[in-house]
Write a protein that holds these residues in place. Structure first.
Motif, PDB file in Angstrom:
ATOM      1  N   LYS A  11     -53.436 -12.762  43.072  1.00 42.57           N
ATOM      2  CA  LYS A  11     -53.986 -12.422  41.552  1.00 42.57           C
ATOM      3  C   LYS A  11     -53.748 -13.516  40.866  1.00 42.57           C
ATOM      4  CE  LYS A  11     -52.040  -9.187  38.204  1.00 42.57           C
ATOM      5  NZ  LYS A  11     -50.853  -8.646  37.786  1.00 42.57           N
ATOM      6  N   MET A  12     -52.938 -14.561  40.876  1.00 43.04           N
ATOM      7  CA  MET A  12     -53.096 -15.620  39.932  1.00 43.04           C
ATOM      8  C   MET A  12     -54.342 -16.599  40.441  1.00 43.04           C
ATOM      9  SD  MET A  12     -51.316 -17.115  37.442  1.00 43.04           S
ATOM     10  CE  MET A  12     -52.774 -18.104  36.575  1.00 43.04           C
ATOM     11  N   LEU A  13     -54.429 -16.738  41.750  1.00 39.48           N
ATOM     12  CA  LEU A  13     -55.603 -17.512  42.318  1.00 39.48           C
ATOM     13  C   LEU A  13     -56.828 -17.029  41.642  1.00 39.48           C
ATOM     14  CD1 LEU A  13     -54.573 -18.182  45.885  1.00 39.48           C
ATOM     15  CD2 LEU A  13     -54.757 -19.831  44.295  1.00 39.48           C
ATOM     16  N   GLU A  14     -56.849 -15.530  41.591  1.00 38.42           N
ATOM     17  CA  GLU A  14     -58.177 -14.810  41.286  1.00 38.42           C
ATOM     18  C   GLU A  14     -58.449 -15.064  39.644  1.00 38.42           C
ATOM     19  OE1 GLU A  14     -57.776 -10.709  42.043  1.00 38.42           O
ATOM     20  OE2 GLU A  14     -59.603 -10.755  43.396  1.00 38.42           O
ATOM     21  N   LYS A  15     -57.500 -15.169  38.916  1.00 40.98           N
ATOM     22  CA  LYS A  15     -57.494 -15.442  37.623  1.00 40.98           C
ATOM     23  C   LYS A  15     -58.043 -16.845  37.359  1.00 40.98           C
ATOM     24  CE  LYS A  15     -53.947 -13.380  34.609  1.00 40.98           C
ATOM     25  NZ  LYS A  15     -52.540 -13.626  34.063  1.00 40.98           N
ATOM     26  N   TYR A  16     -57.716 -17.920  38.025  1.00 40.07           N
ATOM     27  CA  TYR A  16     -58.360 -19.347  38.131  1.00 40.07           C
ATOM     28  C   TYR A  16     -59.841 -19.135  38.572  1.00 40.07           C
ATOM     29  CZ  TYR A  16     -53.946 -21.869  37.082  1.00 40.07           C
ATOM     30  OH  TYR A  16     -52.722 -22.345  36.383  1.00 40.07           O
ATOM     31  N   ALA A  17     -59.937 -18.481  39.579  1.00 35.77           N
ATOM     32  CA  ALA A  17     -61.255 -18.603  40.429  1.00 35.77           C
ATOM     33  C   ALA A  17     -62.133 -17.725  39.258  1.00 35.77           C
ATOM     34  CB  ALA A  17     -61.480 -17.263  41.578  1.00 35.77           C
ATOM     35  N   ASN A  18     -62.033 -16.744  38.468  1.00 27.68           N
ATOM     36  CA  ASN A  18     -62.609 -16.040  37.409  1.00 27.68           C
ATOM     37  C   ASN A  18     -62.969 -17.123  36.374  1.00 27.68           C
ATOM     38  OD1 ASN A  18     -63.116 -13.497  38.480  1.00 27.68           O
ATOM     39  ND2 ASN A  18     -61.007 -12.882  37.571  1.00 27.68           N
ATOM     40  N   VAL A  19     -62.027 -17.769  35.948  1.00 28.27           N
ATOM     41  CA  VAL A  19     -62.390 -18.861  34.841  1.00 28.27           C
ATOM     42  C   VAL A  19     -63.360 -19.934  35.220  1.00 28.27           C
ATOM     43  CG1 VAL A  19     -61.281 -20.605  33.588  1.00 28.27           C
ATOM     44  CG2 VAL A  19     -60.150 -18.534  33.583  1.00 28.27           C
ATOM     45  N   PHE A  20     -63.253 -20.146  36.503  1.00 28.07           N
ATOM     46  CA  PHE A  20     -64.106 -21.175  36.951  1.00 28.07           C
ATOM     47  C   PHE A  20     -65.438 -20.702  37.520  1.00 28.07           C
ATOM     48  CE2 PHE A  20     -59.969 -23.634  37.985  1.00 28.07           C
ATOM     49  CZ  PHE A  20     -60.115 -24.069  36.530  1.00 28.07           C
ATOM     50  N   ASP A  21     -65.589 -19.419  37.502  1.00 31.77           N
ATOM     51  CA  ASP A  21     -66.774 -18.484  37.899  1.00 31.77           C
ATOM     52  C   ASP A  21     -66.898 -18.808  39.293  1.00 31.77           C
ATOM     53  OD1 ASP A  21     -68.599 -16.579  37.440  1.00 31.77           O
ATOM     54  OD2 ASP A  21     -69.621 -17.816  35.869  1.00 31.77           O
ATOM     55  N   ILE A  22     -65.835 -18.888  40.403  1.00 40.54           N
ATOM     56  CA  ILE A  22     -66.042 -19.018  41.663  1.00 40.54           C
ATOM     57  C   ILE A  22     -65.211 -17.961  42.459  1.00 40.54           C
ATOM     58  CG2 ILE A  22     -66.583 -21.521  41.733  1.00 40.54           C
ATOM     59  CD1 ILE A  22     -63.727 -22.067  42.049  1.00 40.54           C
ATOM     60  N   SER A  23     -65.303 -18.078  44.008  1.00 44.04           N
ATOM     61  CA  SER A  23     -64.606 -17.111  44.740  1.00 44.04           C
ATOM     62  C   SER A  23     -63.031 -17.810  44.886  1.00 44.04           C
ATOM     63  CB  SER A  23     -65.227 -17.015  45.914  1.00 44.04           C
ATOM     64  OG  SER A  23     -65.115 -17.875  46.731  1.00 44.04           O
ATOM     65  N   VAL A  24     -62.202 -16.899  45.246  1.00 43.83           N
ATOM     66  CA  VAL A  24     -60.757 -17.623  45.622  1.00 43.83           C
ATOM     67  C   VAL A  24     -61.016 -18.487  46.714  1.00 43.83           C
ATOM     68  CG1 VAL A  24     -58.472 -17.188  46.622  1.00 43.83           C
ATOM     69  CG2 VAL A  24     -59.675 -15.587  44.651  1.00 43.83           C
ATOM     70  N   GLU A  25     -61.824 -18.007  47.781  1.00 47.12           N
ATOM     71  CA  GLU A  25     -62.244 -19.139  48.796  1.00 47.12           C
ATOM     72  C   GLU A  25     -62.708 -20.481  48.545  1.00 47.12           C
ATOM     73  OE1 GLU A  25     -61.203 -18.710  51.933  1.00 47.12           O
ATOM     74  OE2 GLU A  25     -60.402 -17.196  51.036  1.00 47.12           O
ATOM     75  N   GLN A  26     -63.658 -20.545  47.615  1.00 48.79           N
ATOM     76  CA  GLN A  26     -64.041 -21.687  46.857  1.00 48.79           C
ATOM     77  C   GLN A  26     -63.031 -22.412  46.113  1.00 48.79           C
ATOM     78  OE1 GLN A  26     -67.385 -20.095  44.966  1.00 48.79           O
ATOM     79  NE2 GLN A  26     -68.808 -21.290  46.057  1.00 48.79           N
ATOM     80  N   LEU A  27     -62.093 -21.541  45.615  1.00 51.83           N
ATOM     81  CA  LEU A  27     -61.109 -22.254  44.804  1.00 51.83           C
ATOM     82  C   LEU A  27     -60.049 -23.090  45.809  1.00 51.83           C
ATOM     83  CD1 LEU A  27     -59.386 -22.802  42.051  1.00 51.83           C
ATOM     84  CD2 LEU A  27     -58.405 -20.653  42.658  1.00 51.83           C
ATOM     85  N   LYS A  28     -59.853 -22.380  46.984  1.00 49.93           N
ATOM     86  CA  LYS A  28     -58.847 -22.953  47.905  1.00 49.93           C
ATOM     87  C   LYS A  28     -59.410 -24.402  48.636  1.00 49.93           C
ATOM     88  CE  LYS A  28     -56.200 -18.901  49.245  1.00 49.93           C
ATOM     89  NZ  LYS A  28     -56.073 -17.991  50.285  1.00 49.93           N
ATOM     90  N   ASN A  29     -60.739 -24.297  48.595  1.00 54.42           N
ATOM     91  CA  ASN A  29     -61.297 -25.561  49.254  1.00 54.42           C
ATOM     92  C   ASN A  29     -62.358 -26.185  48.551  1.00 54.42           C
ATOM     93  OD1 ASN A  29     -62.674 -27.272  51.050  1.00 54.42           O
ATOM     94  ND2 ASN A  29     -62.404 -25.995  52.892  1.00 54.42           N
ATOM     95  N   ILE A  30     -62.082 -27.422  47.912  1.00 56.10           N
ATOM     96  CA  ILE A  30     -63.106 -27.922  46.962  1.00 56.10           C
ATOM     97  C   ILE A  30     -64.464 -28.117  47.558  1.00 56.10           C
ATOM     98  CG2 ILE A  30     -61.330 -28.817  45.307  1.00 56.10           C
ATOM     99  CD1 ILE A  30     -62.062 -31.590  46.297  1.00 56.10           C
ATOM    100  N   ASN A  31     -64.665 -28.336  48.929  1.00 62.12           N
ATOM    101  CA  ASN A  31     -65.687 -28.679  49.546  1.00 62.12           C
ATOM    102  C   ASN A  31     -66.704 -27.327  49.546  1.00 62.12           C
ATOM    103  OD1 ASN A  31     -65.298 -31.285  50.168  1.00 62.12           O
ATOM    104  ND2 ASN A  31     -63.996 -30.691  52.155  1.00 62.12           N
ATOM    105  N   ASN A  32     -66.177 -26.070  49.138  1.00 65.70           N
ATOM    106  CA  ASN A  32     -66.952 -25.143  49.190  1.00 65.70           C
ATOM    107  C   ASN A  32     -67.538 -24.913  47.799  1.00 65.70           C
ATOM    108  OD1 ASN A  32     -66.376 -24.310  51.960  1.00 65.70           O
ATOM    109  ND2 ASN A  32     -64.710 -23.321  51.382  1.00 65.70           N
ATOM    110  N   GLY A  33     -66.927 -25.638  46.915  1.00 63.07           N
ATOM    111  CA  GLY A  33     -67.252 -25.435  45.755  1.00 63.07           C
ATOM    112  C   GLY A  33     -68.619 -25.953  45.151  1.00 63.07           C
ATOM    113  N   ASN A  34     -68.659 -26.266  43.789  1.00 57.90           N
ATOM    114  CA  ASN A  34     -69.964 -26.798  43.417  1.00 57.90           C
ATOM    115  C   ASN A  34     -69.789 -28.329  43.333  1.00 57.90           C
ATOM    116  OD1 ASN A  34     -68.052 -26.324  41.317  1.00 57.90           O
ATOM    117  ND2 ASN A  34     -69.568 -25.577  39.884  1.00 57.90           N
TER     118      ASN A  34
END
Lengths: 331, 135
Positions: free
Chosen positions: B112-135
Motif C-alpha cells: 500500500k505504501m509503495l503504491e502511494k509513492y508509485a502513484n505520486v511518481f506516476d509509475i507502477s510499483v514494479e518500476q518503483l522497485k527497480n529504477i532500470n524499469n523507470g524513466n
C-alpha cells in the motif's frame, strides 16, 4: 459550454487574472493598475523557506494579496473558496461555468502540461481563469500564455490539488459584487502608501533593508558556502527575479507603468517623473541579473566578481530608498 | 527599458512558440507592452538550475545502484521534488520519508505504501522497485 471571455496576455499571472476578470465584468482595469493598487511590489528574504535547495527571495507580496487588497481598495467583493475534496471542488467549478461565471483558480505549475518541461517546477501560486468546458476539456485562459489553452479534468484536478508550500487546496475565486463606479483615485493612493511602507520597513529582511541584507550575504557566500553552492544561490536569486513570477526587473517596469497611468488619473506630474526614475531602477536590476549570470555561467566564484554584484545591489537599495521616500511625499 | 531594448534572445520558450509580455517605454516615453522570445541571463539561470537537478538525479541513481539509498530518492529527484514536497504528496512526515530512503526499510514497506509513492511518481510499483524499469 463556453463563456464569452476575452483572453489578454499579461506579464504576471495574478495581476493578469484580476485584470481579465475585471474586464470581463465591464471594468477596464490594466495589469499595472491591479499591481499598483494591490501593492504587489515587495522585496523579502525568507531564510527559513528553501526553494529548489536555495533560500527564497520574493519580489512580490504573498500569493492572493494583490487581489485581496485590490478588491478592498476599489470596493468590489470577491468570493473565495477552498476545498478538502476534489469532487466538491470540481462540482463548484462546473456550477459556476453553468451560470456563465468565469472563475480564477490558484494552481501548481508542475503539472501544467501546456508549459514547456523546463519551466515546470513545484511552485503552487500560479493563477489562471477557467471559462468553459468542452467534453472532458476545461477551457483555460492562462494570463502568461499568448493564447487560450485546455486541461483535461484529470490534469486540472492535479494542478488544483498540488501539494507543498502554498498548496492551493482547490482554491477558486471570482468577483461577486461591484460598485457603480470604482473608487480608483483613493485606491491608487492607498496602494502607493502601502508599498512605500513595505519597502521602507524597519525590518532587516524586508524592502530596501532586505536588499542590503542579501548584498551582504552574497559577499560571504563564496568563502562560506564554496563555489558550487554560492553559484547555485546566485542563480536562484536571478531566477526568482526574472523568471519565477516576473520578479525584480520586470515588476519595476510594471510599477513604473502604474505610476505613469496614475499620474494622468490623479493629474500629478510628480508621479510621471517618478515613473521615469523607476524605469531606470528597473534597468539597474537587469544589469545586476546580467552580471550575476556571467559569474555562474563561467562556474567560477571569484570573490571580486561576487563583491561587484553585491555593490550593484547596494546601489539599487540606496536608489530605491530615496525613490520610495520621494514617492511617499508625492501623494 | 526602451521598447527596442526588449531582448529577443533564444530560449526554451521558442520551440514551444511561446512569447512573454514585457513592459517597456516607446519613443515618446509612454509605457506599452511588447513580446519577448527570451533573455540570455534568464536562460542561463534556468539552465544552471536544470543542470543542478540533473547532477542530483545522477548522484541519486549511482547511490541506488550502490545500495546506499532506495529508489524513492531517485524518483524524487527526477520529479524535481525535495523531501518536504514528497512528504506532503504521500501524506507522511519528512522523517518518515527519510526513513524510506533506507534500503532495509524500503524492502519492508507494505504494498500500500509503495503504491502511494508509485502513484505520486506516476509509475507502477514494479518500476518503483527497480529504477532500470523507470524513466
Amino acid at each position: 459550454m463556453e463563456i464569452n471571455f476575452t483572453h489578454h496576455q499579461t506579464a504576471h499571472c495574478e495581476n493578469g487574472v484580476v485584470s481579465n476578470l475585471m474586464k470581463h465584468n465591464g471594468f477596464d482595469v490594466s495589469e499595472p493598475m491591479v499591481f499598483g493598487i494591490g501593492s504587489g511590489l515587495l522585496f523579502c528574504y525568507i531564510p527559513f523557506l528553501k526553494v529548489n535547495h536555495a533560500p527564497a527571495i520574493t519580489y512580490r507580496v504573498m500569493p492572493g494579496q494583490i487581489f485581496k487588497r485590490f478588491a478592498k481598495r476599489v470596493g468590489i467583493k470577491i468570493k473565495k473558496e477552498k476545498f478538502k475534496n476534489p469532487q466538491n471542488a470540481k462540482a463548484r467549478l462546473d456550477e459556476n461555468l453553468e451560470k456563465d461565471n468565469p472563475v480564477g483558480l490558484q494552481v501548481g505549475v508542475y503539472n501544467l502540461t501546456y508549459f514547456p518541461d523546463e519551466y515546470r517546477f513545484h511552485f503552487n501560486a500560479h493563477n489562471l481563469v477557467v471559462y468553459g468546458k468542452q467534453n472532458d476539456d476545461y477551457l483555460i485562459s492562462d494570463p502568461v500564455m499568448e493564447t487560450v489553452t485546455t486541461l483535461t479534468t484529470k490534469e486540472l484536478e492535479k494542478v488544483r490539488f498540488a501539494k507543498g508550500a502554498f498548496a492551493p487546496k482547490g482554491h477558486m475565486y471570482y468577483p461577486i459584487d461591484f460598485p457603480k463606479k470604482l473608487d480608483i483615485e483613493s485606491a491608487i493612493i492607498k496602494g502607493i502608501k502601502n508599498t512605500c511602507r513595505d519597502m521602507l520597513a524597519p525590518v532587516p529582511i524586508v524592502g530596501v533593508k532586505g536588499i542590503r541584507h542579501i548584498a551582504k550575504l552574497i559577499r560571504k557566500w563564496p568563502k562560506k558556502k564554496g563555489v558550487k553552492v554560492a553559484n547555485h544561490y546566485l542563480g536562484q536569486i536571478v531566477r526568482m527575479q526574472e523568471e519565477i513570477g516576473t520578479g525584480g526587473g520586470g515588476f519595476r517596469y510594471i510599477y513604473a507603468a502604474f505610476l505613469q497611468e496614475s499620474s494622468k488619473i490623479l493629474d500629478n506630474s510628480a508621479l510621471e517623473e517618478l515613473s521615469k526614475e523607476m524605469t531606470e531602477i528597473g534597468d539597474l536590476w537587469r544589469d545586476f541579473a546580467l552580471e550575476a549570470s556571467r559569474i555562474y555561467k563561467n562556474r567560477s566564484a571569484k570573490t571580486d566578481a561576487y563583491n561587484k554584484v553585491a555593490t550593484q545591489l547596494e546601489i539599487i537599495a540606496d536608489k530605491e530608498e530615496l525613490f520610495f521616500k520621494k514617492l511617499k511625499k508625492a501623494i | 527599458m526602451k521598447k527596442k531594448d526588449v531582448p529577443q534572445d533564444e530560449s526554451g520558450l521558442e520551440k514551444d512558440n511561446i512569447k512573454e509580455i514585457c513592459y517597456a517605454v516607446d519613443e515618446k516615453g509612454d509605457y506599452t507592452t511588447i513580446k519577448s522570445t527570451g533573455w540570455d541571463p534568464k536562460t542561463i539561470a534556468l539552465d544552471n538550475a536544470l543542470q543542478e537537478i540533473n547532477e542530483r538525479i545522477n548522484d541519486a541513481k549511482a547511490r541506488v545502484l550502490n545500495g546506499e539509498t532506495s529508489p524513492i530518492e531517485y524518483y524524487m529527484e527526477c520529479h524535481k521534488m525535495d523531501i518536504g514536497i514528497l512528504a506532503s504528496y504521500v501524506g507522511k512526515f519528512q522523517w518518515q520519508v527519510k526513513r524510506h530512503f533506507k534500503v532495509k526499510t524500503f524492502n519492508k514497506l507494505s504494498h500500500k505504501m509503495l503504491e502511494k509513492y508509485a502513484n505520486v511518481f506516476d509509475i507502477s510499483v514494479e518500476q518503483l522497485k527497480n529504477i532500470n524499469n523507470g524513466n
